[in-house]
Design a protein around this motif. Structure first.
Motif, mmCIF file in Angstrom:
data_model
loop_
_atom_site.group_PDB
_atom_site.id
_atom_site.type_symbol
_atom_site.label_atom_id
_atom_site.label_comp_id
_atom_site.label_asym_id
_atom_site.label_seq_id
_atom_site.Cartn_x
_atom_site.Cartn_y
_atom_site.Cartn_z
ATOM 1 N N SER A 64 10.702 130.125 0.089
ATOM 2 C CA SER A 64 9.208 130.201 -0.262
ATOM 3 C C SER A 64 8.884 129.464 -1.471
ATOM 4 O O SER A 64 8.125 129.548 -2.416
ATOM 5 N N LEU A 65 9.298 128.356 -1.635
ATOM 6 C CA LEU A 65 9.693 127.437 -3.028
ATOM 7 C C LEU A 65 9.099 126.232 -2.638
ATOM 8 O O LEU A 65 9.719 125.605 -1.654
ATOM 9 N N ARG A 77 7.677 125.804 -7.119
ATOM 10 C CA ARG A 77 6.784 125.575 -7.231
ATOM 11 C C ARG A 77 6.674 126.936 -5.983
ATOM 12 O O ARG A 77 7.378 126.491 -5.506
ATOM 13 N N ALA A 78 5.839 127.998 -5.950
ATOM 14 C CA ALA A 78 5.438 128.808 -5.387
ATOM 15 C C ALA A 78 4.945 128.714 -3.972
ATOM 16 O O ALA A 78 3.831 126.669 -4.140
ATOM 17 N N ASP A 79 5.058 127.942 -2.954
ATOM 18 C CA ASP A 79 4.260 127.243 -1.862
ATOM 19 C C ASP A 79 3.053 128.048 -1.568
ATOM 20 O O ASP A 79 2.076 127.347 -0.482
ATOM 21 N N SER A 80 2.846 128.813 -1.928
ATOM 22 C CA SER A 80 1.654 129.596 -1.138
ATOM 23 C C SER A 80 0.026 128.514 -2.600
ATOM 24 O O SER A 80 -0.565 128.916 -1.632
ATOM 25 N N ASP A 81 0.698 128.363 -3.387
ATOM 26 C CA ASP A 81 -0.473 128.125 -4.375
ATOM 27 C C ASP A 81 0.144 127.123 -5.794
ATOM 28 O O ASP A 81 -0.616 126.292 -6.423
ATOM 29 N N ARG A 83 1.600 126.693 -7.641
ATOM 30 C CA ARG A 83 2.076 127.346 -9.180
ATOM 31 C C ARG A 83 3.571 127.463 -9.566
ATOM 32 O O ARG A 83 4.364 127.576 -9.022
ATOM 33 N N ARG A 85 7.105 128.054 -11.117
ATOM 34 C CA ARG A 85 7.897 129.166 -11.032
ATOM 35 C C ARG A 85 9.066 129.362 -11.762
ATOM 36 O O ARG A 85 8.734 130.295 -12.616
#
Length: 96
Positions: A64-65, A77-81, A83, A85
């Protein structure tokens, strides 16, 4: 796979890719020559997010990164947005 292979979609990016993309689950992550890291949906090429992220090596993805390396820094970084981490200083330039 059957031939001839045909494209399913294309995407217009803000700039040319700087290196090979990374893939994970439903996304493709592309480092751009404008120091941006962009995430697109694999299913249709639509943009998910884009963040400033200077890189000296291709991105990598997992857990998830999205991982990015540059001159003196590795970050996840977060794979969703997109940002940040975490960030860790390293000696030298990341090349792979």
């Amino acid at each position: 796979m059957t031939f001839p292979v045909e494209g399913k979609w294309s995407a217009t990016l803000a700039a040319a890719p700087a290196d090979v993309p990374a893939y994970r689950a439903n996304h493709v992550y592309v480092a751009l020559r404008t120091n941006q890291l962009a995430a697109l949906l694999i299913k249709d090429g639509s943009a998910v997010w884009s963040v400033e992220c200077p890189m000296t090596a291709p991105p990598a993805a997992g857990d998830s990164l999205v991982f990015a390396g540059s001159d003196g820094l590795v970050e996840a970084r977060a794979d969703s947005d997109g940002r940040a981490r975490w960030r860790r200083p390293v000696t030298g330039k990341v090349i792979s």
